[in-house]
Design a protein around this motif. Structure first.
Motif, PDB file in Angstrom:
ATOM      1  N   ALA A  82       0.634  -1.123   0.231  1.00  0.00           N
ATOM      2  CA  ALA A  82       0.473   0.049  -0.147  1.00  0.00           C
ATOM      3  C   ALA A  82       0.702   1.282  -0.124  1.00  0.00           C
ATOM      4  O   ALA A  82       0.624   2.379  -0.352  1.00  0.00           O
ATOM      5  CB  ALA A  82      -0.383   0.300   1.438  1.00  0.00           C
ATOM      6  N   ALA A  83       2.203   1.223   0.510  1.00  0.00           N
ATOM      7  CA  ALA A  83       3.036   2.406   0.551  1.00  0.00           C
ATOM      8  C   ALA A  83       4.007   2.569  -0.403  1.00  0.00           C
ATOM      9  O   ALA A  83       4.265   3.925  -0.619  1.00  0.00           O
ATOM     10  CB  ALA A  83       3.826   2.080   1.910  1.00  0.00           C
ATOM     11  N   CYS A 129      -9.938  -9.433  11.722  1.00  0.00           N
ATOM     12  CA  CYS A 129      -8.954  -9.579  11.218  1.00  0.00           C
ATOM     13  C   CYS A 129      -9.047  -9.237   9.758  1.00  0.00           C
ATOM     14  O   CYS A 129      -8.087  -8.791   9.213  1.00  0.00           O
ATOM     15  CB  CYS A 129      -8.458 -11.362  11.403  1.00  0.00           C
ATOM     16  SG  CYS A 129      -7.521 -10.946  12.246  1.00  0.00           S
ATOM     17  N   ARG A 130     -10.485  -9.575   9.212  1.00  0.00           N
ATOM     18  CA  ARG A 130     -10.467  -9.479   7.494  1.00  0.00           C
ATOM     19  C   ARG A 130     -11.774  -7.239   7.388  1.00  0.00           C
ATOM     20  O   ARG A 130     -10.702  -6.726   7.160  1.00  0.00           O
ATOM     21  CB  ARG A 130     -12.182 -10.545   7.989  1.00  0.00           C
ATOM     22  CG  ARG A 130     -12.032 -10.980   7.378  1.00  0.00           C
ATOM     23  CD  ARG A 130     -12.690 -11.998   6.646  1.00  0.00           C
ATOM     24  NE  ARG A 130     -13.841 -12.223   7.122  1.00  0.00           N
ATOM     25  CZ  ARG A 130     -14.976 -13.208   7.564  1.00  0.00           C
ATOM     26  NH1 ARG A 130     -13.302 -13.790   7.574  1.00  0.00           N
ATOM     27  NH2 ARG A 130     -15.188 -13.643   8.753  1.00  0.00           N
ATOM     28  N   ASP A 135      -9.019  -2.541   5.941  1.00  0.00           N
ATOM     29  CA  ASP A 135      -8.421  -0.698   6.698  1.00  0.00           C
ATOM     30  C   ASP A 135      -7.705   0.134   5.449  1.00  0.00           C
ATOM     31  O   ASP A 135      -7.303   1.168   4.651  1.00  0.00           O
ATOM     32  CB  ASP A 135      -8.056  -0.237   7.950  1.00  0.00           C
ATOM     33  CG  ASP A 135      -8.770  -0.661   8.857  1.00  0.00           C
ATOM     34  OD1 ASP A 135     -10.885  -0.404   8.856  1.00  0.00           O
ATOM     35  OD2 ASP A 135      -8.712  -0.829  10.154  1.00  0.00           O
ATOM     36  N   VAL A 136      -7.192  -1.464   5.093  1.00  0.00           N
ATOM     37  CA  VAL A 136      -5.804  -1.363   3.944  1.00  0.00           C
ATOM     38  C   VAL A 136      -6.326  -1.264   2.909  1.00  0.00           C
ATOM     39  O   VAL A 136      -5.560  -0.472   2.072  1.00  0.00           O
ATOM     40  CB  VAL A 136      -4.455  -2.661   4.494  1.00  0.00           C
ATOM     41  CG1 VAL A 136      -3.470  -1.860   2.863  1.00  0.00           C
ATOM     42  CG2 VAL A 136      -4.330  -2.768   5.501  1.00  0.00           C
ATOM     43  N   PHE A 137      -6.549  -1.884   2.376  1.00  0.00           N
ATOM     44  CA  PHE A 137      -7.700  -1.464   1.228  1.00  0.00           C
ATOM     45  C   PHE A 137      -8.197  -0.179   1.248  1.00  0.00           C
ATOM     46  O   PHE A 137      -8.510  -0.150  -0.474  1.00  0.00           O
ATOM     47  CB  PHE A 137      -8.192  -3.305   0.866  1.00  0.00           C
ATOM     48  CG  PHE A 137      -7.620  -4.134   0.308  1.00  0.00           C
ATOM     49  CD1 PHE A 137      -7.066  -4.406  -0.570  1.00  0.00           C
ATOM     50  CD2 PHE A 137      -7.434  -4.910   1.265  1.00  0.00           C
ATOM     51  CE1 PHE A 137      -6.041  -5.369  -1.489  1.00  0.00           C
ATOM     52  CE2 PHE A 137      -6.480  -6.597   1.069  1.00  0.00           C
ATOM     53  CZ  PHE A 137      -6.112  -6.483  -0.858  1.00  0.00           C
ATOM     54  N   THR A 158     -16.619  -0.693  -0.416  1.00  0.00           N
ATOM     55  CA  THR A 158     -15.831  -0.830  -1.536  1.00  0.00           C
ATOM     56  C   THR A 158     -14.352  -2.064  -1.260  1.00  0.00           C
ATOM     57  O   THR A 158     -14.252  -2.917  -1.079  1.00  0.00           O
ATOM     58  CB  THR A 158     -15.076  -0.423  -2.836  1.00  0.00           C
ATOM     59  OG1 THR A 158     -16.568   0.570  -3.419  1.00  0.00           O
ATOM     60  CG2 THR A 158     -14.089  -0.873  -3.149  1.00  0.00           C
ATOM     61  N   ALA A 159     -13.925  -1.517  -0.092  1.00  0.00           N
ATOM     62  CA  ALA A 159     -12.521  -2.472   1.010  1.00  0.00           C
ATOM     63  C   ALA A 159     -13.518  -3.673   1.590  1.00  0.00           C
ATOM     64  O   ALA A 159     -12.287  -5.203   1.102  1.00  0.00           O
ATOM     65  CB  ALA A 159     -12.149  -1.319   1.624  1.00  0.00           C
ATOM     66  N   ALA A 160     -14.225  -3.128   1.632  1.00  0.00           N
ATOM     67  CA  ALA A 160     -14.759  -4.153   2.435  1.00  0.00           C
ATOM     68  C   ALA A 160     -15.380  -5.241   1.514  1.00  0.00           C
ATOM     69  O   ALA A 160     -15.078  -6.794   1.749  1.00  0.00           O
ATOM     70  CB  ALA A 160     -16.417  -3.679   3.680  1.00  0.00           C
TER      71      ALA A 160
END
Length: 201
Positions: A82-83, A129-130, A135-137, A158-160
């Motif tokens: 992500a970074a 954990c999901r 959060d990252v996505f 969308t991330a979920a």
């Protein structure tokens, strides 16, 4: 005068605890949670069952810690991707590809962490954990919206959905009754394509 453990005793206890965690992970990877009763963990770790319960109040607590450690490792991989200084769609593809390939390389552990029936405490940790994955996505998708790579959208939803999509897509390929995956590259590409479409990429 209160009893105080010596530094050597503390070191031995810490070493035993680590052996217990490693043994549990190895047994789960080989055959799921059902393959890791406390007696088997004790034998694998070279400790007594009583010592296991000194460190972990229940089998569920032991599994939660093993799951948490594995997920933290995956999160570090996600965070690193992500970074990266890459367009959001490419980071999204790279993160999903990394997870899918690692799951296919260790299907027993992946299935145990994604879909195997477990105690409620372990399932609650799975859900937490999901959300951490989400959060990252979310950040990747939000970056894509900000730069125009993705259309405006509810980035958390969308991330979920993305996390749900790539984990659900791995249930069949990692299940104990799984057939041969076949073309792994094609499977990875298909999962990435669906997830990119979900983000509008």
């Amino acid at each position: 005068m209160a009893y105080k453990r010596s530094a050597l005793m503390e070191e031995r206890l810490a070493g035993a605890r680590e052996r217990i965690l490693l043994a549990t992970r190895a047994l789960v990877a080989a055959g799921g949670y059902r393959n890791a009763p406390v007696t088997a963990v004790a034998a694998e770790a070279g400790v007594s069952t009583g010592l296991i319960y000194r460190h972990f109040p229940s089998k569920a607590d032991l599994f939660v810690e093993v799951l948490t450690a594995a997920v933290e490792h995956e999160l570090r991989i996600f965070e690193g991707i992500a970074a990266e200084d890459l367009p959001a769609p490419e980071r999204l593809r790279r993160a999903i590809t990394a997870f899918v390939r690692r799951a296919l390389a260790g299907p027993g552990l992946a299935y145990a962490f994604i879909a195997e029936p477990v105690d409620p405490e372990v399932e609650a940790e799975r859900i937490r954990c999901r959300r951490l994955f989400g959060d990252v996505f979310h950040r990747i998708v939000a970056d894509g919206v900000a730069t125009g790579s993705f259309p405006a959208q509810d980035t958390r939803v969308t991330a979920a959905c993305i996390v749900g999509a790539f984990t659900e897509a791995l249930v069949g390929p990692t299940a104990p009754s799984r057939d041969a995956v076949g073309d792994e590259d094609a499977l990875v590409a298909s999962i990435c394509q669906v997830c990119l479409r979900a983000a509008g990429g």
